[in-house]
Scaffold this motif. Structure first.
Motif, PDB file in Angstrom:
ATOM      1  N   PHE A 274      54.398  75.283  25.793  1.00  0.00           N
ATOM      2  CA  PHE A 274      54.971  76.411  27.230  1.00  0.00           C
ATOM      3  C   PHE A 274      56.373  76.561  27.260  1.00  0.00           C
ATOM      4  CE2 PHE A 274      55.493  71.356  27.701  1.00  0.00           C
ATOM      5  CZ  PHE A 274      55.716  71.458  28.938  1.00  0.00           C
ATOM      6  N   ILE A 275      56.253  77.121  28.180  1.00  0.00           N
ATOM      7  CA  ILE A 275      57.601  76.903  28.870  1.00  0.00           C
ATOM      8  C   ILE A 275      57.738  77.351  30.713  1.00  0.00           C
ATOM      9  CG2 ILE A 275      59.270  78.874  29.055  1.00  0.00           C
ATOM     10  CD1 ILE A 275      58.865  78.063  26.111  1.00  0.00           C
ATOM     11  N   TYR A 276      58.610  76.361  30.634  1.00  0.00           N
ATOM     12  CA  TYR A 276      58.292  76.305  32.233  1.00  0.00           C
ATOM     13  C   TYR A 276      58.807  77.358  32.957  1.00  0.00           C
ATOM     14  CZ  TYR A 276      61.533  75.665  36.506  1.00  0.00           C
ATOM     15  OH  TYR A 276      62.214  75.481  38.014  1.00  0.00           O
ATOM     16  N   THR A 277      58.922  78.598  32.713  1.00  0.00           N
ATOM     17  CA  THR A 277      59.044  80.034  33.557  1.00  0.00           C
ATOM     18  C   THR A 277      57.704  80.231  33.579  1.00  0.00           C
ATOM     19  OG1 THR A 277      59.347  81.222  31.490  1.00  0.00           O
ATOM     20  CG2 THR A 277      61.096  80.390  33.180  1.00  0.00           C
ATOM     21  N   ASP A 278      56.755  79.699  32.414  1.00  0.00           N
ATOM     22  CA  ASP A 278      55.217  80.255  32.811  1.00  0.00           C
ATOM     23  C   ASP A 278      54.404  80.215  34.228  1.00  0.00           C
ATOM     24  OD1 ASP A 278      55.207  80.861  30.072  1.00  0.00           O
ATOM     25  OD2 ASP A 278      54.571  79.686  29.472  1.00  0.00           O
ATOM     26  N   TYR A 279      55.192  78.927  35.060  1.00  0.00           N
ATOM     27  CA  TYR A 279      54.515  78.094  36.262  1.00  0.00           C
ATOM     28  C   TYR A 279      55.226  78.875  36.806  1.00  0.00           C
ATOM     29  CZ  TYR A 279      51.799  76.101  32.356  1.00  0.00           C
ATOM     30  OH  TYR A 279      50.906  76.478  31.386  1.00  0.00           O
ATOM     31  N   LEU A 280      56.027  79.562  37.179  1.00  0.00           N
ATOM     32  CA  LEU A 280      56.487  80.435  38.260  1.00  0.00           C
ATOM     33  C   LEU A 280      56.152  80.067  39.605  1.00  0.00           C
ATOM     34  CD1 LEU A 280      59.914  81.926  37.080  1.00  0.00           C
ATOM     35  CD2 LEU A 280      59.826  79.444  37.432  1.00  0.00           C
ATOM     36  N   PRO A 281      54.906  80.650  39.499  1.00  0.00           N
ATOM     37  CA  PRO A 281      54.184  81.583  40.733  1.00  0.00           C
ATOM     38  C   PRO A 281      53.743  79.894  41.421  1.00  0.00           C
ATOM     39  CG  PRO A 281      53.348  83.108  39.097  1.00  0.00           C
ATOM     40  CD  PRO A 281      54.519  81.755  38.458  1.00  0.00           C
ATOM     41  N   LEU A 282      53.854  78.693  40.765  1.00  0.00           N
ATOM     42  CA  LEU A 282      53.232  77.254  41.154  1.00  0.00           C
ATOM     43  C   LEU A 282      54.301  76.257  41.894  1.00  0.00           C
ATOM     44  CD1 LEU A 282      50.000  76.071  38.595  1.00  0.00           C
ATOM     45  CD2 LEU A 282      50.370  77.652  40.920  1.00  0.00           C
ATOM     46  N   MET A 283      55.795  76.914  42.001  1.00  0.00           N
ATOM     47  CA  MET A 283      56.874  76.187  42.451  1.00  0.00           C
ATOM     48  C   MET A 283      56.210  76.236  43.988  1.00  0.00           C
ATOM     49  SD  MET A 283      58.809  76.349  40.513  1.00  0.00           S
ATOM     50  CE  MET A 283      60.578  75.098  40.136  1.00  0.00           C
ATOM     51  N   GLY A 284      55.886  76.209  45.280  1.00  0.00           N
ATOM     52  CA  GLY A 284      55.126  75.644  46.447  1.00  0.00           C
ATOM     53  C   GLY A 284      54.171  74.411  45.821  1.00  0.00           C
ATOM     54  N   GLU A 285      53.881  74.527  44.960  1.00  0.00           N
ATOM     55  CA  GLU A 285      53.126  73.361  44.640  1.00  0.00           C
ATOM     56  C   GLU A 285      53.722  71.878  43.657  1.00  0.00           C
ATOM     57  OE1 GLU A 285      50.096  71.993  40.579  1.00  0.00           O
ATOM     58  OE2 GLU A 285      50.269  73.307  42.398  1.00  0.00           O
ATOM     59  N   PHE A 286      54.392  72.763  43.238  1.00  0.00           N
ATOM     60  CA  PHE A 286      55.957  71.721  42.769  1.00  0.00           C
ATOM     61  C   PHE A 286      56.471  70.679  43.509  1.00  0.00           C
ATOM     62  CE2 PHE A 286      59.749  70.761  40.741  1.00  0.00           C
ATOM     63  CZ  PHE A 286      60.137  70.284  40.296  1.00  0.00           C
ATOM     64  N   TYR A 287      57.423  71.967  44.619  1.00  0.00           N
ATOM     65  CA  TYR A 287      57.903  71.233  45.674  1.00  0.00           C
ATOM     66  C   TYR A 287      57.530  69.864  46.561  1.00  0.00           C
ATOM     67  CZ  TYR A 287      62.022  74.516  43.688  1.00  0.00           C
ATOM     68  OH  TYR A 287      62.385  75.214  42.904  1.00  0.00           O
ATOM     69  N   ARG A 288      56.461  70.555  46.493  1.00  0.00           N
ATOM     70  CA  ARG A 288      55.146  69.809  47.965  1.00  0.00           C
ATOM     71  C   ARG A 288      55.347  68.132  46.783  1.00  0.00           C
ATOM     72  NH1 ARG A 288      49.990  71.858  47.189  1.00  0.00           N
ATOM     73  NH2 ARG A 288      49.576  69.935  45.978  1.00  0.00           N
ATOM     74  N   ASP A 289      54.966  68.325  46.000  1.00  0.00           N
ATOM     75  CA  ASP A 289      54.672  67.612  45.351  1.00  0.00           C
ATOM     76  C   ASP A 289      55.344  66.268  44.660  1.00  0.00           C
ATOM     77  OD1 ASP A 289      52.059  68.157  45.478  1.00  0.00           O
ATOM     78  OD2 ASP A 289      51.373  67.773  43.369  1.00  0.00           O
ATOM     79  N   MET A 290      56.749  67.118  44.150  1.00  0.00           N
ATOM     80  CA  MET A 290      57.793  66.370  43.708  1.00  0.00           C
ATOM     81  C   MET A 290      58.541  65.832  44.660  1.00  0.00           C
ATOM     82  SD  MET A 290      59.528  64.985  41.232  1.00  0.00           S
ATOM     83  CE  MET A 290      59.107  65.930  39.456  1.00  0.00           C
ATOM     84  N   GLY A 291      58.493  66.738  45.522  1.00  0.00           N
ATOM     85  CA  GLY A 291      59.430  66.557  47.182  1.00  0.00           C
ATOM     86  C   GLY A 291      58.949  64.812  47.768  1.00  0.00           C
ATOM     87  N   GLN A 292      58.069  65.047  47.603  1.00  0.00           N
ATOM     88  CA  GLN A 292      56.994  63.640  48.331  1.00  0.00           C
ATOM     89  C   GLN A 292      57.020  62.699  48.196  1.00  0.00           C
ATOM     90  OE1 GLN A 292      52.965  64.319  49.184  1.00  0.00           O
ATOM     91  NE2 GLN A 292      52.767  62.332  49.105  1.00  0.00           N
ATOM     92  N   TRP A 293      57.459  62.484  46.401  1.00  0.00           N
ATOM     93  CA  TRP A 293      57.531  61.122  45.658  1.00  0.00           C
ATOM     94  C   TRP A 293      59.315  61.314  45.155  1.00  0.00           C
ATOM     95  CZ3 TRP A 293      54.530  64.298  41.571  1.00  0.00           C
ATOM     96  CH2 TRP A 293      53.724  64.166  41.290  1.00  0.00           C
ATOM     97  N   VAL A 294      59.992  62.087  45.543  1.00  0.00           N
ATOM     98  CA  VAL A 294      61.284  62.059  45.589  1.00  0.00           C
ATOM     99  C   VAL A 294      61.396  61.332  47.118  1.00  0.00           C
ATOM    100  CG1 VAL A 294      63.407  62.865  45.368  1.00  0.00           C
ATOM    101  CG2 VAL A 294      62.285  63.581  44.145  1.00  0.00           C
ATOM    102  N   ALA A 295      60.952  61.716  48.092  1.00  0.00           N
ATOM    103  CA  ALA A 295      61.532  60.958  48.897  1.00  0.00           C
ATOM    104  C   ALA A 295      60.582  59.720  49.709  1.00  0.00           C
ATOM    105  CB  ALA A 295      60.780  62.437  50.172  1.00  0.00           C
ATOM    106  N   ASN A 296      59.560  59.715  48.713  1.00  0.00           N
ATOM    107  CA  ASN A 296      58.923  57.239  48.929  1.00  0.00           C
ATOM    108  C   ASN A 296      59.211  57.081  48.118  1.00  0.00           C
ATOM    109  OD1 ASN A 296      57.163  58.434  47.146  1.00  0.00           O
ATOM    110  ND2 ASN A 296      55.821  59.361  48.118  1.00  0.00           N
TER     111      ASN A 296
END
Length: 332
Positions: A274-296
């Motif tokens: 796989f390549i990272y850019t394959d999943y660019l349409p899902l960046m909102g999901e990524f920012y939501r989850d990773m942002g929360q994990w980084v914050a907590n």
């Protein structure tokens, strides 16, 4: 403002492991600021293993670097001049005009960082390509889920360390491999249930001890003997996410013979690159989850930092010499 900037160029294509002779630092002209363009001064540069493949003149998922042309890579910088309504002076942006101190280009080539209270360099690490690669590879490509046993190679690297922490945040058992006692200790600090020091013993018996009932998921950054061991340890319906094979990027020793590849049939193993850019349409999901994990604090970052543009080639070469713990960055 200066009308020029310094940028690293590909001086020649490497044969095997790159050397400093393959890079050349040159002064280049900055384009005039046209309507709809912005000027950015870079603050952080990323160097990543995939860049090695772009140094070869071969067909791949991204075009090869051109000999004599500036190199490219992830970077975070500050807008210092704008003729675009979408950006103003002082905005922090991430983009792919790395390996240089400044750039002037159309505004659509840049992304304004989302409104999260993190240091700018995180947009090149756990909140950028590195963390996104880990997130999409583990949760979408390998479809890892709570209760799975996950084996991660290069677990002390930027991507691997993110995989370890995401897997633990999702309730998985994690086995990570790394080179050396210090790196293995850090992998365990990240939450891994076991760490394999591939420099101290062969991967295969160590993995069999760490996962006596087998593995459900393998996240591959290395290839070679790690991939062989994963095939041997795979349980029925195991899923392999193939992110990278750094063992073979610089040639040298012949690749392993996939001694256990026939287990793909009996164990019904799914193997997917796989390549990272394959999943660019899902960046909102990524920012939501990773942002929360980084914050907590569920996902932490560690960086190996080199200072100054002059240090960029050596920072890149250190990726293949085991010189980084976590994400490798250059600070300007």
């Amino acid at each position: 403002m200066s009308s020029t900037t310094r940028a690293w160029h590909l001086a020649s294509r490497p044969d095997g492991m790159p050397t400093n002779a393959n890079f050349e630092l040159k002064e280049i002209a900055l384009s005039e600021l046209a309507e709809g363009w912005i000027r950015v001064e870079n603050r952080w540069l990323s160097v990543d293993p995939y860049m090695r493949g772009r140094m070869n003149d071969v067909r791949s998922y991204v075009p090869p670097f051109e000999v004599g042309a500036p190199l490219e890579g992830g970077a975070v910088g500050t807008v210092v001049e704008s003729r675009s309504p979408d950006f103003k002076e002082g905005d922090i942006v991430f983009h792919m005009f790395g390996w240089r101190e400044a750039v002037t280009a159309p505004a659509e080539k840049f992304n304004k960082v989302p409104p999260l209270e993190v240091e700018p360099h995180h947009w090149l690490g756990n909140l950028g390509l590195t963390g996104g690669t880990a997130y999409f590879g583990l949760l979408h490509v390998a479809a890892a889920k709570e209760g799975d046993t996950v084996f991660v190679s290069a677990a002390a690297g930027g991507v691997g360390s993110a995989v370890v922490q995401i897997a633990k945040a999702k309730g998985m058992t994690v086995i990570g491999s790394a080179g050396g006692a210090d790196k293995c200790a850090w992998v365990r600090e990240l939450g891994a249930d076991a760490a394999i020091d591939y420099k101290a013993e062969p991967v295969m018996p160590a993995l069999m001890r760490a996962a006596p009932k087998g593995i459900d998921v393998y996240f591959d950054n290395v290839g070679g003997d790690h991939l062989d061991a994963a095939f041997a340890a795979a349980r029925n319906n195991a899923r392999f996410a193939i992110c990278g094979m750094i063992d073979s990027y610089n040639g040298g020793a012949p690749p392993h013979a996939f001694r256990y590849i026939m287990r793909v049939i009996a164990a019904r193993i799914a193997v997917k690159g796989f390549i990272y850019t394959d999943y660019l349409p899902l960046m909102g999901e990524f920012y939501r989850d990773m942002g929360q994990w980084v914050a907590n604090g569920a996902v932490k970052s560690r960086e190996t930092i080199r200072d100054g543009l002059d240090a960029t080639p050596d920072a890149f070469l250190d990726l293949f010499r085991g010189g980084n713990m976590g994400k490798m960055l250059v600070r300007l």
